[in-house]
Enzyme design. Structure first.
Site, PDB file in Angstrom:
ATOM      1  N   GLU A   1       0.638  -1.033  -0.098  1.00 32.25           N
ATOM      2  CA  GLU A   1      -0.105  -0.040   0.114  1.00 32.25           C
ATOM      3  C   GLU A   1       0.856   1.350  -0.049  1.00 32.25           C
ATOM      4  O   GLU A   1       0.573   2.244  -0.594  1.00 32.25           O
ATOM      5  CB  GLU A   1      -1.019  -0.029   1.308  1.00 32.25           C
TER       6      GLU A   1
ATOM      7  N   HIS B   1     -10.509  -4.845  11.148  1.00 29.89           N
ATOM      8  CA  HIS B   1     -10.907  -4.662  10.007  1.00 29.89           C
ATOM      9  C   HIS B   1     -12.667  -3.935  10.198  1.00 29.89           C
ATOM     10  O   HIS B   1     -13.405  -3.922   9.403  1.00 29.89           O
ATOM     11  CB  HIS B   1     -11.651  -5.849   9.359  1.00 29.89           C
TER      12      HIS B   1
HETATM   13  C1  LIG Z   1      -1.593  -4.468   4.802  1.00 29.50           C
HETATM   14  C2  LIG Z   1      -3.010  -5.478   4.191  1.00 29.50           C
HETATM   15  N1  LIG Z   1      -3.286  -5.183   2.839  1.00 29.50           N
HETATM   16  C3  LIG Z   1      -4.334  -5.868   2.438  1.00 29.50           C
HETATM   17  C4  LIG Z   1      -5.192  -6.520   3.246  1.00 29.50           C
HETATM   18  C5  LIG Z   1      -6.341  -7.451   2.635  1.00 29.50           C
HETATM   19  N2  LIG Z   1      -6.103  -8.617   2.506  1.00 29.50           N
HETATM   20  C6  LIG Z   1      -6.444  -9.661   3.301  1.00 29.50           C
HETATM   21  S1  LIG Z   1      -5.833 -11.050   2.900  1.00 29.50           S
HETATM   22  C7  LIG Z   1      -5.314 -10.636   1.699  1.00 29.50           C
HETATM   23  C8  LIG Z   1      -4.376 -11.604   0.553  1.00 29.50           C
HETATM   24  C9  LIG Z   1      -3.291 -12.049   1.705  1.00 29.50           C
HETATM   25  O1  LIG Z   1      -2.478 -12.859   0.672  1.00 29.50           O
HETATM   26  P1  LIG Z   1      -1.276 -13.671   1.224  1.00 29.50           P
HETATM   27  O2  LIG Z   1      -0.393 -13.095   2.116  1.00 29.50           O
HETATM   28  O3  LIG Z   1      -0.583 -14.650   0.014  1.00 29.50           O
HETATM   29  O4  LIG Z   1      -1.953 -14.894   2.103  1.00 29.50           O
HETATM   30  P2  LIG Z   1      -2.879 -16.006   1.935  1.00 29.50           P
HETATM   31  O5  LIG Z   1      -4.408 -15.231   2.079  1.00 29.50           O
HETATM   32  O6  LIG Z   1      -2.688 -16.414   0.670  1.00 29.50           O
HETATM   33  O7  LIG Z   1      -2.899 -17.037   2.936  1.00 29.50           O
HETATM   34  C10 LIG Z   1      -5.195  -9.303   1.403  1.00 29.50           C
HETATM   35  C11 LIG Z   1      -5.065  -8.471   0.406  1.00 29.50           C
HETATM   36  C12 LIG Z   1      -4.861  -6.753   4.554  1.00 29.50           C
HETATM   37  N3  LIG Z   1      -5.419  -7.547   5.422  1.00 29.50           N
HETATM   38  N4  LIG Z   1      -3.655  -6.145   4.993  1.00 29.50           N
END
Ligand SMILES: Cc1ncc(C[n+]2csc(CCOP(=O)(O)OP(=O)(O)O)c2C)c(N)n1
Ligand SMILES: [Mg+2]
Lengths: 335, 343
Positions: free
Chosen positions: A58, A128
């Site tokens: 971000e 959230h």
């Molecule tokens: C700093 C931040 N940016 C965006 C989000 C929204 N978000 C929650 S899970 C996710 C994807 C996460 O992907 P990854 O790190 O690969 O973990 P996975 O869900 O695949 O286990 C996003 C974009 C968040 N929670 N925190």
């Protein structure tokens, strides 16, 4: 006029602005698929160069948008939850909000930041569920939060056309609201509140989904003989105090319905302005209907215990009706 | 496995296979049940199921030992269960009950049990991994030998704070095992569309420590790689970055399919990964070597299901927190002058 969903209105605003102006680009996490349906399909019409799925970075992509805006693009950044401004805070507050001033006006940053799914959608826990729309306005950024589909479309269009950074909060509890939207191109100017219900007993200034809570509350209040006038603030900054004061001049009483932390919050600002500029209009103390300043708990009964609601607005509106204060100057005090 | 390693693998299988299998099964059953409860509306909000990735949490935390301090993620149920946290207070937390690990105030994305060395699940990507670095720092100042395990996803790998933290951990020689769970997607974003490198582990070189990518669908491989990483950390006094290539079988969050119009994953992709399912694989090996008879494996599965069901009953019967709990635990000391507002 067609009736559409709030999320659809936001989508239409983006699509129309992108069609009108090739410098408008959309970037953020998952914007190509569009989790809430707002940016869904834009990539099909405008291509991957103008609709960009970012890595989860971000701070980086906000800075990129600022740089691109300085060089003439009109980026629309999406944060998919209201926690993400925290991660990009330096970019928003120290860079986007100040660079123009510090450079003696050399720089323009025509960028939009859409904070979508803002507020407590329900059961998502403390990280959230914040509804931090007063936060960036506190640091001087233009901030808007529409409550109806018509305003969602009209205000987002104004935000895209604005030459300053504009933060658009998309209230999670408004995304599925349906309403009539004017046909054809229109833009709703920033900084104008709207009286959405007339009533003579008490003014309720509300913003975001609290407008709908206040409307529900007003029906209950009618049964108690309390006619509420509801002002949808629509924008945090610029704040339309004129419309608010004119309403308080009619009612003499003010409640502010603000689903954000009460401490140093939006309601505090509205209350201070009315107390400062319209003290003589008031017949009772100003009441805030807002969140207590605690993190939002996950547990459903705890969550509902802290979030303001229609019932809370009713309770808040009864208070100035019961209070005894020497009558102010009334309508004469406001020009 | 290469031929030379086979005996070592067999030994591992014999010594730890059954317990590792039990933990993986518990995670799968717990999250499958939690998914059903969410779908039926019995629990609120969202959960991020760990199903498909069980070998990572179980292999890493078995290898890291019971003393390790763990920073978990939004997809944290697997880490907690692998660590030995109890299904009852975990399930109660999903129900928002007072008997949950966080008194119901945290929910799925925030389950924490300091008593178990679980520093917490976290809903902000990268945050808990960065905080785990601080836990390692504190351990180092007390000359303790405890290490920290910092879990993060392929998506979180691109979060600024993680890069700062890896550099810090290297400069200050902190005992942190960074574990990237590369499940191929960050919500809808394919890992290779977000990452500048094919293997996240190769980024370790930029911070001056070692990294390695392993098959995250095989619990014994993950276990061995973790043990090896810890040996390396002890000799080098540096962090280590382990990447486990894995796959989540379900949507990013449980309600995903209902929300998204177009699937972002190719149709046959899941079945390709399912063929390497970590639970089926370990079970098959245990049977093939004759280490555990079929009946015992069936009984084990039954036990695990009963344990999850017991947790559901416990959670259902637990009382909700009282409304004033919303206002406790905010500060360690009293704070006066906060407006409460009318609600
Ligand atoms: C700093 C931040 N940016 C965006 C989000 C929204 N978000 C929650 S899970 C996710 C994807 C996460 O992907 P990854 O790190 O690969 O973990 P996975 O869900 O695949 O286990 C996003 C974009 C968040 N929670 N925190
Ligand atoms: Mg991932």
């Amino acid at each position: 006029m067609p009736r559409i969903r709030f999320a659809q209105a936001l989508h239409d605003a983006l699509a129309e602005e992108m069609r009108r102006d090739a410098s408008v680009i959309v970037l953020g996490e998952d914007v190509r698929c569009g989790l809430m349906g707002i940016t869904t399909g834009l990539v099909d019409e405008f291509g991957p160069e103008r609709v960009l799925d970012t890595p989860i970075s971000e701070a980086g992509f906000t800075a990129l948008a600022i740089g691109a805006a300085i060089r003439g693009l009109r980026p629309v950044v999406e944060y998919q939850i209201s926690a993400l401004p925290y991660v990009a805070m330096d970019q928003l507050v120290n860079q986007a909000a100040k660079l123009r001033y510090m450079t003696g006006g050399q720089i323009r940053i025509p960028m939009v930041v859409r904070v979508t799914m803002s507020g407590a959608a329900g059961g998502l826990g403390a990280q959230h569920s914040d509804h931090n729309y007063p936060m960036l306005a506190h640091m001087g950024l233009k901030t808007i939060m529409p409550s109806s589909p018509a305003d969602a479309k009209g205000l987002l269009k104004s935000a895209v056309r604005d030459d300053d950074p504009v933060i658009v909060y998309e209230d999670a509890k408004c995304l599925s609201v349906r309403g009539e939207v004017p046909e054809g191109d229109y833009a709703t100017p920033l900084g104008r509140a709207e009286v959405v219900r007339n009533g003579g007993a008490v003014t309720i200034v509300a913003i975001g989904h609290m407008v709908h809570e206040a409307l529900r509350a007003s029906e209950l209040l009618d049964r108690e003989g309390i006619a509420a006038e509801i002002v949808d603030a629509r924008c945090v900054l610029p704040l339309d105090t004129h419309t608010v004061l004119a309403s308080v001049a009619r009612t003499g009483r003010l409640v502010v319905a603000d689903d954000s932390n009460s401490f140093c919050g939006f309601a505090a600002e509205v209350a201070a302005r009315v107390a400062g500029e319209g003290f003589g209009l008031l017949r009772a103390p100003i009441i805030r209907c807002a969140r207590p300043t605690v993190p939002v708990p996950f547990s459903p009964p705890l969550e509902s215990a802290i979030l303001p609601s229609a019932a809370g607005v009713v309770r808040a509106a009864r208070q100035p009706m019961e209070a005894h204060m020497p009558a102010g100057k009334g309508a004469d005090g406001c020009t | 496995m290469e031929a030379a390693n086979v005996p070592a693998r067999t030994k591992l299988l014999q010594a730890h296979g059954l317990i590792l299998l039990r933990r993986m099964l518990l995670i799968r059953e717990f999250d499958a049940r939690a998914g059903e409860l969410l779908a039926s509306g019995e629990i609120m909000g969202e959960i991020h199921q760990y199903i498909g990735q069980e070998a990572v949490a179980v292999g890493v935390l078995a290898g890291a030992g019971a003393e390790a301090l763990v920073g978990s993620t939004h997809r944290g149920h697997g880490h907690l269960l692998a660590r030995g946290c109890a299904p009852r207070p975990m399930m109660a937390e999903l129900y928002g009950k007072a008997s949950g690990y966080c008194k119901g105030k945290g929910g799925s994305m925030h389950i924490t049990s300091l008593e178990h060395g679980m520093l917490g699940a976290n809903a902000i990507l990268g945050a808990s991994a960065a905080i785990a670095v601080g836990a390692a720092f504190a351990e180092k100042t007390t000359q303790s030998s405890r290490v920290a395990v910092a879990f993060f996803g392929d998506g979180a790998a691109n979060q600024g704070v993680l890069h700062e933290s890896m550099n810090l951990a290297a400069v200050w020689k902190l005992p942190v095992l960074f574990v990237c769970e590369n499940n191929q997607y960050a919500i809808s974003l394919r890992a290779d569309h977000g990452l500048s490198v094919r293997d996240v582990s190769s980024r370790a070189a930029a911070y001056g420590f070692d990294g390695r990518s392993v098959d995250g669908m095989d619990v014994l491989t993950v276990y061995e790689a973790t043990c090896e990483a810890l040996r390396r950390m002890r000799t080098s006094s540096l962090p280590f970055l382990l990447e486990a290539k894995t796959y989540r079988y379900h949507g990013h969050f449980s309600a995903e399919a209902a929300i998204l119009k177009h699937p972002y994953r190719p149709e046959d992709e899941e079945s390709v990964w399912q063929r390497r399912d970590p639970i089926a694989r370990l079970r098959g090996e245990l049977l093939a070597h004759g280490f555990v008879p079929q009946e015992e494996l069936d009984a084990l599965h039954g036990d695990v299901r009963a344990e999850v069901e017991d947790a559901v009953v416990f959670a259902r019967q637990s009382p909700p927190p009282s409304a004033d709990e919303a206002f406790t635990d905010v500060y360690a000391t009293e704070v006066a002058g906060l407006p409460d507002g009318v609600r």
